[in-house]
Design a protein around this motif. Structure first.
Motif, mmCIF file in Angstrom:
data_model
loop_
_atom_site.group_PDB
_atom_site.id
_atom_site.type_symbol
_atom_site.label_atom_id
_atom_site.label_comp_id
_atom_site.label_asym_id
_atom_site.label_seq_id
_atom_site.Cartn_x
_atom_site.Cartn_y
_atom_site.Cartn_z
ATOM 1 N N GLY A 143 4.012 -0.720 35.033
ATOM 2 C CA GLY A 143 5.287 -0.587 35.710
ATOM 3 C C GLY A 143 6.393 -0.372 34.695
ATOM 4 N N VAL A 191 10.726 -0.747 34.100
ATOM 5 C CA VAL A 191 11.975 -1.325 34.586
ATOM 6 C C VAL A 191 13.133 -0.821 33.731
ATOM 7 C CG1 VAL A 191 13.281 -3.447 34.963
ATOM 8 C CG2 VAL A 191 10.825 -3.392 35.475
ATOM 9 N N GLU A 251 13.325 -0.167 39.331
ATOM 10 C CA GLU A 251 11.978 -0.634 39.002
ATOM 11 C C GLU A 251 10.959 0.345 39.560
ATOM 12 O OE1 GLU A 251 8.937 -4.455 39.632
ATOM 13 O OE2 GLU A 251 11.016 -4.535 40.378
ATOM 14 N N ILE A 252 10.065 0.804 38.706
ATOM 15 C CA ILE A 252 8.962 1.678 39.098
ATOM 16 C C ILE A 252 7.694 0.845 39.068
ATOM 17 C CG2 ILE A 252 7.610 3.708 38.452
ATOM 18 C CD1 ILE A 252 10.219 4.803 37.163
ATOM 19 N N LYS A 253 7.025 0.760 40.199
ATOM 20 C CA LYS A 253 5.843 -0.092 40.308
ATOM 21 C C LYS A 253 4.627 0.568 39.662
ATOM 22 C CE LYS A 253 7.576 -2.000 44.654
ATOM 23 N NZ LYS A 253 7.358 -2.068 46.127
ATOM 24 N N SER A 254 3.726 -0.261 39.197
ATOM 25 C CA SER A 254 2.499 0.231 38.598
ATOM 26 C C SER A 254 1.712 1.065 39.607
ATOM 27 C CB SER A 254 1.641 -0.954 38.125
ATOM 28 O OG SER A 254 0.434 -0.505 37.558
ATOM 29 N N GLU A 306 2.643 3.933 40.937
ATOM 30 C CA GLU A 306 3.481 4.772 41.796
ATOM 31 C C GLU A 306 3.586 6.200 41.258
ATOM 32 O OE1 GLU A 306 6.985 3.200 44.438
ATOM 33 O OE2 GLU A 306 7.293 2.509 42.385
ATOM 34 N N ILE A 308 6.497 8.663 41.060
ATOM 35 C CA ILE A 308 7.954 8.715 41.178
ATOM 36 C C ILE A 308 8.439 10.095 40.750
ATOM 37 C CG2 ILE A 308 10.140 7.801 40.309
ATOM 38 C CD1 ILE A 308 8.719 5.845 42.111
ATOM 39 N N ASP A 343 5.397 -2.157 31.310
ATOM 40 C CA ASP A 343 4.374 -3.191 31.467
ATOM 41 C C ASP A 343 4.911 -4.554 31.027
ATOM 42 O OD1 ASP A 343 1.914 -4.074 32.313
ATOM 43 O OD2 ASP A 343 0.913 -3.678 30.402
ATOM 44 N N THR A 382 0.318 5.370 36.957
ATOM 45 C CA THR A 382 1.750 5.591 37.163
ATOM 46 C C THR A 382 2.118 6.986 36.679
ATOM 47 O OG1 THR A 382 2.137 3.238 36.726
ATOM 48 C CG2 THR A 382 4.063 4.689 36.692
ATOM 49 N N ASP A 442 5.759 9.201 45.959
ATOM 50 C CA ASP A 442 5.773 7.961 46.741
ATOM 51 C C ASP A 442 7.225 7.571 46.999
ATOM 52 O OD1 ASP A 442 2.975 7.628 46.766
ATOM 53 O OD2 ASP A 442 3.022 6.716 44.776
ATOM 54 N N ARG A 443 8.035 7.690 45.932
ATOM 55 C CA ARG A 443 9.475 7.474 46.049
ATOM 56 C C ARG A 443 10.200 8.517 45.200
ATOM 57 N NH1 ARG A 443 11.433 1.624 44.805
ATOM 58 N NH2 ARG A 443 9.830 1.692 43.170
#
Length: 384
Positions: free
Chosen positions: A3, A5, A25-28, A30, A32, A63, A186, A202-203
């Protein structure tokens, strides 16, 4: 996977602020997509993640670790650029293996990694070819393969399809989407093409002038844009914007009087609106309805663009505003012809003219006594 941040990250070149304070915040795992017009800072943001540019202020975590001072090679990332940047004298195999050789991997491990990446990308038959013997799409697959063999925790894509023709771009979008599903890694992807963003992400992160305007799922941005800029950037053709003023507001929404005198009801919250506020009514071309026999807003057709499965009618309204309407091919529209335009109130957006902030849309399930079509005839004052 990792992830990422951003904590109020800024980047300045000399006296010019390019990134003016981005937090997200980009999630693990994802996918983007950074999207926005030229000069908005999307590629700079990607280069800050990669470590190719130094952060002026703020904190970047990958991470869970602060990486502001960690060199690019130690961040565990792989980047695919707009240009393929393949060595012309090397075969596809050698191009994909080069980075691993420099790192000191043994031959058997390099061979396994290259052939596995080639299998995933379906380019096994290209491994002995040099770049000049491959098409643009094939060269881009090799460039992606060169990134895959490193087994990075994050993939960074900087407009990787912009050098390809339109049909090949569509095919490569599918390839990249499938690649994300297979690798579950990611991925952060930069593009100026909002169609690519809507297809892959995803986003989506919408950027303008170094600031993040909105971050959300593609359909969230489509149906609930935070402001006029996002509303106009997401969707093709662009959303129609009509200047007007707030005529009235109640629990069921807001009435907007357009410049031509017609009043349109929109199912949006008017909690912060006042009568007489200058606003813009927004509605997408695909949501407007044309009618020759129902009262609505009168318009004249200026031009018709035929697309085969649909057509776009360009129409002038009484106040002189121009709108684009997507029309099914079965409906006949003629240049110079008069039409009646209907704006479904559940599809209308309202934005403040100064600043362009969006009025929140109301939940249609909670509204029972308003008609579906919110156009009020200017002459009679009755609901259409």
């Amino acid at each position: 996977m990792a992830g990422i941040v951003f904590e109020n990250v800024k980047k300045r070149f000399g006296t010019t602020d390019v990134i003016k304070g981005v937090s997200m915040e980009i999630k693990s795992g994802e996918f983007i997509v950074f999207v926005g017009p030229s000069g908005c800072g999307k590629s700079t943001l990607l280069r800050l993640i990669a470590g190719l540019e130094e952060i002026t202020d703020g904190i970047l975590k990958i991470d869970g670790k602060i990486v502001n001072d960690i060199p690019p090679a130690a961040r565990g990332l792989a980047m695919v650029f707009q240009s393929y940047a393949l060595y012309p004298h090397m075969s596809a195999y050698e191009n994909m293996a080069f980075g691993l050789k420099q790192t000191g991997f043994d031959k058997s491990r390099i061979d396994d990694s290259v052939r596995e990446a080639a299998r995933v990308l379906r380019i096994e038959e290209l491994l002995d070819r040099k770049p000049k013997e491959m098409s643009g799409g094939q060269r881009q697959r090799v460039a992606i393969g060169r990134a895959i063999v490193r087994k990075p925790s994050v993939f960074l894509f900087d407009e990787p399809l912009s050098n390809l023709d339109a049909s090949l771009r569509v095919k490569m979008r599918i390839e990249i989407a499938n690649l994300h599903k297979q690798l579950a890694t990611t991925m952060i992807y930069v593009t100026h093409d909002q169609s690519e963003a809507m297809t892959l992400a995803d986003r989506i992160v919408v950027l303008r002038a170094g600031l993040m305007e909105q971050m959300g799922a593609p359909m969230e941005l489509y149906h609930h844009p935070a402001n006029r800029f996002v509303a106009g950037f997401i969707g093709s053709p662009q959303m129609n914007f009509l200047p007007g003023v707030v005529q009235d507001k109640n629990l069921h929404g807001v009435d907007v009087r357009l410049d031509g005198g017609d009043i349109v009801h929109a199912k949006v919250s008017g909690a912060n609106a006042r009568e007489g506020d200058k606003v813009e009514l927004g509605i997408r071309p695909e949501h407007i309805r044309l009618s020759n026999d129902k009262p609505g807003i009168a318009g004249q057709v200026d031009f018709v663009e035929q697309l085969g499965d649909s057509q776009f009618a360009y129409i002038t309204l009484p106040g002189g505003q121009n709108i684009t309407v997507r029309v099914e091919t079965g409906i006949k529209v003629s240049v110079g012809g008069a039409v009646q335009v209907e704006f479904p109130d559940g599809d209308c957006h309202v934005f403040m003219q100064d600043g362009g902030a969006s009025f929140p849309r109301l939940d249609s399930a909670n509204i029972h006594d308003k008609p579906v079509l919110g156009v009020i005839n200017a002459a009679t004052g009755s609901n259409a």
